[in-house]
Design a protein around this motif. Sequence first.
Motif, PDB file in Angstrom:
ATOM      1  N   LYS A   1      -7.380   4.252   1.964  1.00  0.00           N
ATOM      2  CA  LYS A   1      -6.326   3.249   1.784  1.00  0.00           C
ATOM      3  C   LYS A   1      -6.955   1.900   1.532  1.00  0.00           C
ATOM      4  O   LYS A   1      -7.896   1.503   2.218  1.00  0.00           O
ATOM      5  CB  LYS A   1      -5.428   3.205   3.010  1.00  0.00           C
ATOM      6  N   SER A   2      -6.425   1.200   0.541  1.00  0.00           N
ATOM      7  CA  SER A   2      -6.913  -0.149   0.246  1.00  0.00           C
ATOM      8  C   SER A   2      -5.726  -1.094   0.165  1.00  0.00           C
ATOM      9  O   SER A   2      -4.593  -0.685  -0.087  1.00  0.00           O
ATOM     10  CB  SER A   2      -7.712  -0.162  -1.056  1.00  0.00           C
ATOM     11  N   ASN A   3      -6.011  -2.364   0.405  1.00  0.00           N
ATOM     12  CA  ASN A   3      -4.969  -3.390   0.404  1.00  0.00           C
ATOM     13  C   ASN A   3      -5.212  -4.387  -0.712  1.00  0.00           C
ATOM     14  O   ASN A   3      -6.351  -4.731  -1.018  1.00  0.00           O
ATOM     15  CB  ASN A   3      -4.948  -4.143   1.741  1.00  0.00           C
TER      16      ASN A   3
ATOM     17  N   ARG B   1       2.257 -10.762  -0.410  1.00  0.00           N
ATOM     18  CA  ARG B   1       2.458  -9.661   0.531  1.00  0.00           C
ATOM     19  C   ARG B   1       1.385  -8.593   0.318  1.00  0.00           C
ATOM     20  O   ARG B   1       0.988  -8.323  -0.808  1.00  0.00           O
ATOM     21  CB  ARG B   1       3.825  -9.022   0.339  1.00  0.00           C
ATOM     22  N   PRO B   2       0.964  -7.956   1.411  1.00  0.00           N
ATOM     23  CA  PRO B   2      -0.043  -6.898   1.241  1.00  0.00           C
ATOM     24  C   PRO B   2       0.594  -5.620   0.671  1.00  0.00           C
ATOM     25  O   PRO B   2       1.649  -5.189   1.125  1.00  0.00           O
ATOM     26  CB  PRO B   2      -0.563  -6.669   2.656  1.00  0.00           C
TER      27      PRO B   2
ATOM     28  N   GLU C   1     -12.915  -5.228   4.886  1.00  0.00           N
ATOM     29  CA  GLU C   1     -12.036  -6.194   4.225  1.00  0.00           C
ATOM     30  C   GLU C   1     -11.225  -5.581   3.089  1.00  0.00           C
ATOM     31  O   GLU C   1     -10.232  -6.150   2.651  1.00  0.00           O
ATOM     32  CB  GLU C   1     -12.829  -7.409   3.718  1.00  0.00           C
ATOM     33  N   GLU C   2     -11.619  -4.408   2.607  1.00  0.00           N
ATOM     34  CA  GLU C   2     -10.917  -3.765   1.490  1.00  0.00           C
ATOM     35  C   GLU C   2      -9.813  -2.805   1.931  1.00  0.00           C
ATOM     36  O   GLU C   2      -8.928  -2.476   1.161  1.00  0.00           O
ATOM     37  CB  GLU C   2     -11.918  -3.029   0.609  1.00  0.00           C
ATOM     38  N   GLY C   3      -9.862  -2.337   3.171  1.00  0.00           N
ATOM     39  CA  GLY C   3      -8.838  -1.405   3.625  1.00  0.00           C
ATOM     40  C   GLY C   3      -9.150  -0.839   4.998  1.00  0.00           C
ATOM     41  O   GLY C   3     -10.141  -1.193   5.624  1.00  0.00           O
ATOM     42  N   THR C   4      -8.278   0.039   5.449  1.00  0.00           N
ATOM     43  CA  THR C   4      -8.434   0.649   6.768  1.00  0.00           C
ATOM     44  C   THR C   4      -9.370   1.848   6.696  1.00  0.00           C
ATOM     45  O   THR C   4      -9.745   2.293   5.614  1.00  0.00           O
ATOM     46  CB  THR C   4      -7.068   1.088   7.321  1.00  0.00           C
ATOM     47  N   SER C   5      -9.735   2.361   7.857  1.00  0.00           N
ATOM     48  CA  SER C   5     -10.649   3.498   7.923  1.00  0.00           C
ATOM     49  C   SER C   5     -10.126   4.686   7.129  1.00  0.00           C
ATOM     50  O   SER C   5      -8.921   4.948   7.092  1.00  0.00           O
ATOM     51  CB  SER C   5     -10.831   3.947   9.374  1.00  0.00           C
TER      52      SER C   5
END
Length: 116
Positions: A22-24, A30-31, A78-82
Amino acid sequence: MLNVSEVITDPDFAQTFIVHRKSNEWIAGRPEETETIITMLGVITVADAKTLEQLPEGDRATGMMSFYATVSINTTNEEGTSDQIEWRGDRYRVKKVFPYGDYGYWKAVAERMAGD
């Protein structure tokens, strides 16, 4: 340095598993989360025996697995969750990554997300 990547992908030892990454991205303030599905090949071993959490709402059995791959597996950054790893019908959330890239592989320790 010794490159052990051939062992990690050897058909006698390796299995396929799916990584949900997953990346944001910020869009209009908004994310926005996107998910990429990556099929990987590597060695999978037990990291910890089944762990029993005794919670007020009931007992929950989880466990830890080690996933070895020749490409990077990520923890939260910083790019996304685990990354979440899907294997044998269960999902595991990556808790710790050992970056042995100099030796041709990465080791990720992940905890089973659903409890019995």
